[in-house]
Write an enzyme that holds these catalytic residues in place. Structure first.
Site, PDB file in Angstrom:
ATOM      1  N   GLU A 182       0.822  -1.204   0.000  1.00 52.66           N
ATOM      2  CA  GLU A 182       0.000   0.000   0.000  1.00 52.66           C
ATOM      3  C   GLU A 182       0.863   1.264   0.000  1.00 52.66           C
ATOM      4  OE1 GLU A 182      -2.766  -0.609   3.303  1.00 52.66           O
ATOM      5  OE2 GLU A 182      -4.121  -1.576   1.872  1.00 52.66           O
ATOM      6  N   GLU A 229     -13.033  -2.331  11.418  1.00 48.06           N
ATOM      7  CA  GLU A 229     -12.874  -1.489  10.229  1.00 48.06           C
ATOM      8  C   GLU A 229     -13.973  -1.717   9.201  1.00 48.06           C
ATOM      9  OE1 GLU A 229      -9.115  -1.956   8.231  1.00 48.06           O
ATOM     10  OE2 GLU A 229      -9.706  -0.675   6.564  1.00 48.06           O
ATOM     11  N   ASP A 253      -9.048  -8.527   2.970  1.00 42.43           N
ATOM     12  CA  ASP A 253      -8.758  -7.546   4.011  1.00 42.43           C
ATOM     13  C   ASP A 253      -9.875  -7.461   5.046  1.00 42.43           C
ATOM     14  OD1 ASP A 253      -7.495  -5.592   5.397  1.00 42.43           O
ATOM     15  OD2 ASP A 253      -7.954  -3.977   4.011  1.00 42.43           O
ATOM     16  N   ARG A 289       4.889  -8.892   7.860  1.00 42.52           N
ATOM     17  CA  ARG A 289       3.488  -9.029   7.408  1.00 42.52           C
ATOM     18  C   ARG A 289       3.409  -9.448   5.937  1.00 42.52           C
ATOM     19  NH1 ARG A 289       0.105  -4.573   7.764  1.00 42.52           N
ATOM     20  NH2 ARG A 289      -1.699  -5.620   8.623  1.00 42.52           N
ATOM     21  N   ARG A 310      -6.268  -9.747  -6.566  1.00 42.27           N
ATOM     22  CA  ARG A 310      -5.654  -9.359  -5.297  1.00 42.27           C
ATOM     23  C   ARG A 310      -5.661 -10.525  -4.306  1.00 42.27           C
ATOM     24  NH1 ARG A 310      -7.557  -4.188  -1.604  1.00 42.27           N
ATOM     25  NH2 ARG A 310      -6.926  -5.094   0.374  1.00 42.27           N
TER      26      ARG A 310
HETATM   27  O1  GCW Z   1      -7.147  -2.837   5.739  1.00 39.75           O
HETATM   28  C1  GCW Z   1      -6.144  -2.050   5.389  1.00 39.75           C
HETATM   29  C2  GCW Z   1      -6.471  -0.799   6.112  1.00 39.75           C
HETATM   30  C3  GCW Z   1      -5.253   0.051   6.307  1.00 39.75           C
HETATM   31  C4  GCW Z   1      -4.203  -0.813   7.008  1.00 39.75           C
HETATM   32  C5  GCW Z   1      -3.895  -2.016   6.131  1.00 39.75           C
HETATM   33  C6  GCW Z   1      -2.902  -2.992   6.747  1.00 39.75           C
HETATM   34  C7  GCW Z   1      -2.551  -0.157   8.588  1.00 39.75           C
HETATM   35  O2  GCW Z   1      -7.476  -0.131   5.415  1.00 39.75           O
HETATM   36  O3  GCW Z   1      -5.647   1.139   7.082  1.00 39.75           O
HETATM   37  O4  GCW Z   1      -3.045  -0.089   7.293  1.00 39.75           O
HETATM   38  O5  GCW Z   1      -5.056  -2.733   5.931  1.00 39.75           O
HETATM   39  O6  GCW Z   1      -3.323  -4.011   7.261  1.00 39.75           O
HETATM   40  O7  GCW Z   1      -1.718  -2.738   6.692  1.00 39.75           O
END
Ligand code: GCW
Length: 662
Positions: A269, A376, A348, A302, A319
């Site tokens: 990201e 989230e 996610d 990670r 993805r």
């Molecule tokens: O889900 C996404 C989130 C980001 C987060 C990322 C991650 C910390 O929207 O905010 O960043 O995952 O897990 O690294």
């Protein structure tokens, strides 16, 4: 600002038979952890019985006795036995940490009205690493935080106060033994947390944590050698980069003894990483691992690595495939003090995802399962959504990478491959609001994560029961209704939001509230591909091929719509609206019905909460009620937005003739 004690709220206990045990506490061992354990018993005695115990070091055999023992009866170092022998309650463990956990278990037993005259419990944790990740920014903001500001950081400074200690007590009481205090996205001056400027306060936090058996970790910014060191590269094989990190690591361990290590988000990201320099993630992680190894440190790396700029016309790039594609070829290449931290699903933290196939692809690599307590995508702690059942599904998922001991829980606990560099981690839902989690009911997820990380065999029901009695009340009406609310909340949320595992459909960026096409016309590769003919993503071998990443028979199960579990149907398959599900309903009718059911379920939960009013502190009752008011609106908004969207796309009427509009 004052704050609450959550499940450590030691309220007065009338008519409890075990009161006298609390008159004397004998510490037959020394050290800060034992002192903290004894302190906790003193607090409990004061709260429960209004008595202040005498704390002794060589007392008689009465009261509560804390002692180190290595009689072979306790399986693991952090395990304990709490039992009654001729009038005294013994808390025994081979280690001081085990005694601390035993003390918290003993206190929990009192709160659950267990008779200490007959107590005999032995426990050992299932997961060696039980970790909380805070996504707290240095400026005090919390990424995906819904409970106020950080209690670790404020305006690019570190906070150390009584709350730091209460945090440590709360975490230790549910068995947490590792905590990363800063966000994995290490932005701006937060990178400086690895410099001398901040060691003093970080050491203070680490010392408080240490008293409660918790190791402090930091997230780092991969580009630090450039940002802070003035180098022109962050290449993990470059001598000057290695030396720069070496100096940092040495300085950290000199100033913060017992430091746990680093959590790293790299090449993700927009964050830099080894890929930037043509290196792979093993090369990146091993470089750091070599440096922390002499100090007993670990590197948690990670696996949330994917190309976040996808072209919607490209129907092969997926993805969902990224974690497996990036990391399975590296199996066996990581040093022993590197642990890959893998999100539960391939996308996610959606309300429903399959378990990532990366679990089941790595046989020679240490692994941690990462889940998200912060809601989230599951209602921002406005909507109640008890996630323990979903985590249990992940832990129980069979990967078929071997004939037995092949569940995700077996892998991350070390049962599958042995070793102790493995475990269970979660993104926290805490903040500086007085009740820590904004919605009081969201604390059940925090509590539940810790309890489950300790004992994966606990049921969602048991955890809900414990949390309710410890935090709210043991009044039968409350126990019954709150259990109902918690256990029905995840299915309700799933029903009124996105259907059958397709996910997303939230407002981009903030991730709250319905927006069916919000991410559809975006570059993040989170498509549902709905049109007037149907919806879903073909991830079978004929589509993106994602299903082929699973071992048989999972691969076979996901390959065809007939075999695919209904709740994941649209994650794996693209289907027409008149496709008939196993339930006999058409796909479109399922979408309508589940959305009406989900919104209706919220009203039932609200009714159940109202029935608890007379047994709860008014402030708690009203705080939760306010959240329910928002959830009620939110669920109807979701219902109407999603149903209208699919009605207009499909032009198929609801069989029950209900009003569908926004
Ligand atoms: O889900 C996404 C989130 C980001 C987060 C990322 C991650 C910390 O929207 O905010 O960043 O995952 O897990 O690294």
């Amino acid at each position: 600002m004052s704050w609450e004690q959550l499940w450590l709220n030691y309220k007065a206990k009338e008519n409890y038979g075990g009161r006298d045990f609390f008159k004397v506490i004998t510490k037959k061992a020394g050290g800060v952890i034992i002192d903290c354990a004894a302190d906790e018993l003193v607090r409990a005695a004061q709260g429960f019985f209004g008595l202040t115990p005498s704390v002794e070091e060589h007392g008689a055999d009465s009261g509560i006795i804390l002692q180190i023992t290595d009689n072979g009866k306790i399986a693991k170092a952090e395990g304990f036995r709490v039992y009654n022998k001729v009038g005294a309650v013994y808390v025994e463990s081979p280690t001081d940490k085990g005694i601390l956990y035993g003390v918290f278990a003993l206190i929990r037993c009192v709160m659950l009205n267990v008779d200490l005259h007959y107590i005999d419990i032995s426990e050992s944790p299932d997961n060696p690493i039980r970790m909380i990740n805070h996504w707290d920014d240095f400026n005090g903001n919390i990424e995906r935080g819904y409970s106020g500001r950080s209690f670790f950081f404020k305006e690019n400074d570190i906070i150390v106060n009584e709350r730091t200690k209460d945090y440590a007590r709360l975490m230790a009481s549910i068995g947490i033994n590792c905590s990363t205090v800063n966000n994995v996205n290490v932005k701006g001056v937060a990178a400086e947390l690895v410099t001398e400027k901040h060691f003093d306060k970080l050491r203070q936090i680490a010392e408080i944590f240490a008293g409660y058996g918790i190791k402090m970790f930091l997230s780092l910014n991969w580009a630090s050698p450039m940002k802070l060191g003035g180098l022109d590269t962050a290449d993990p094989l470059d001598e000057s980069v290695i030396n720069w990190w070496k100096e940092r690591v040495e300085a950290i361990y000199q100033n913060i003894p017992g430091f746990g290590g680093f959590l790293v988000k790299a090449d993700s990201e927009g964050e830099p990483g080894p890929f930037t320099y043509g290196r792979d993630h093993a090369q990146g992680a091993n470089m750091l691992a070599n440096l922390v190894k002499p100090h007993g440190g670990i590197i948690i790396w990670r696996c949330f690595v994917y190309n976040c700029k996808q072209d919607w016309r490209d129907k092969v790039t997926d993805r969902a495939k990224a974690a497996y594609d990036n990391f399975s070829p590296l199996d066996g290449k990581f040093l022993d003090n590197v642990i890959l931290q893998i999100k539960n699903g391939p996308m996610d933290f959606q309300v429903r995802e399959p378990v990532t196939p990366l679990f089941g692809a790595l046989k020679h690599t240490n692994q941690i399962l990462e889940v998200q307590i912060a809601q989230e995508y599951t209602g921002h702690q406005k909507d109640v959504c008890y996630l323990v059942p979903s985590w249990k599904e992940t832990l129980d998922f069979r990967t078929y990478m071997s004939q037995d001991h092949d569940t995700v829980g077996d892998i991350v606990s070390g049962k599958a491959f042995g070793g102790s560099n493995c475990g269970f981690a979660a993104v926290s839902n805490t903040g500086d609001e007085p009740n820590w989690t904004s919605n009081d009911l969201a604390a059940a997820n925090l509590y539940g994560f810790g309890r489950l990380a300790w004992n994966t065999g606990l049921s969602s029901e048991e955890i809900a029961y414990e949390w309710t009695v410890l935090t709210l009340s043991n009044e039968p009406q409350v126990v019954k209704n709150v259990a109902y609310i918690l256990l029905n909340s995840w299915p309700a949320y799933e029903n009124y939001t996105s259907p059958l595992g397709i996910g997303w459909m939230i407002n981009p960026g903030i991730h709250y509230g319905p927006n069916v096409d919000g991410y559809e016309y975006d570059v993040w590769g989170t498509y549902h591909r709905a049109d007037h003919k149907g919806i879903g993503v073909d991830r079978s071998s004929k589509g993106t091929g994602y299903a082929t990443q699973y071992n048989d028979p999972n691969r076979i199960m996901y390959e065809t719509p007939d075999a695919c579990p209904t709740e994941l149907l649209l994650f794996f398959h693209r289907l027409s609206y008149d496709y008939v599900l196993k339930t006999g309903k058409t796909l479109i009718q399922h979408i309508y019905d589940s959305h009406f059911d989900g919104a209706d379920a919220v009203e039932v939960m609200i009714k159940q909460w109202r029935e608890c009013k007379e047994f709860l502190p008014l402030a708690v009752y009203e705080r939760v009620m306010k959240k329910f008011d928002e959830q009620s609106l939110n669920s109807k908004n979701w219902r109407d937005t999603v149903n209208t969207y699919f009605y207009r796309k499909s032009m198929i009427n609801d069989k029950h003739g209900r009003l569908i509009h926004t």
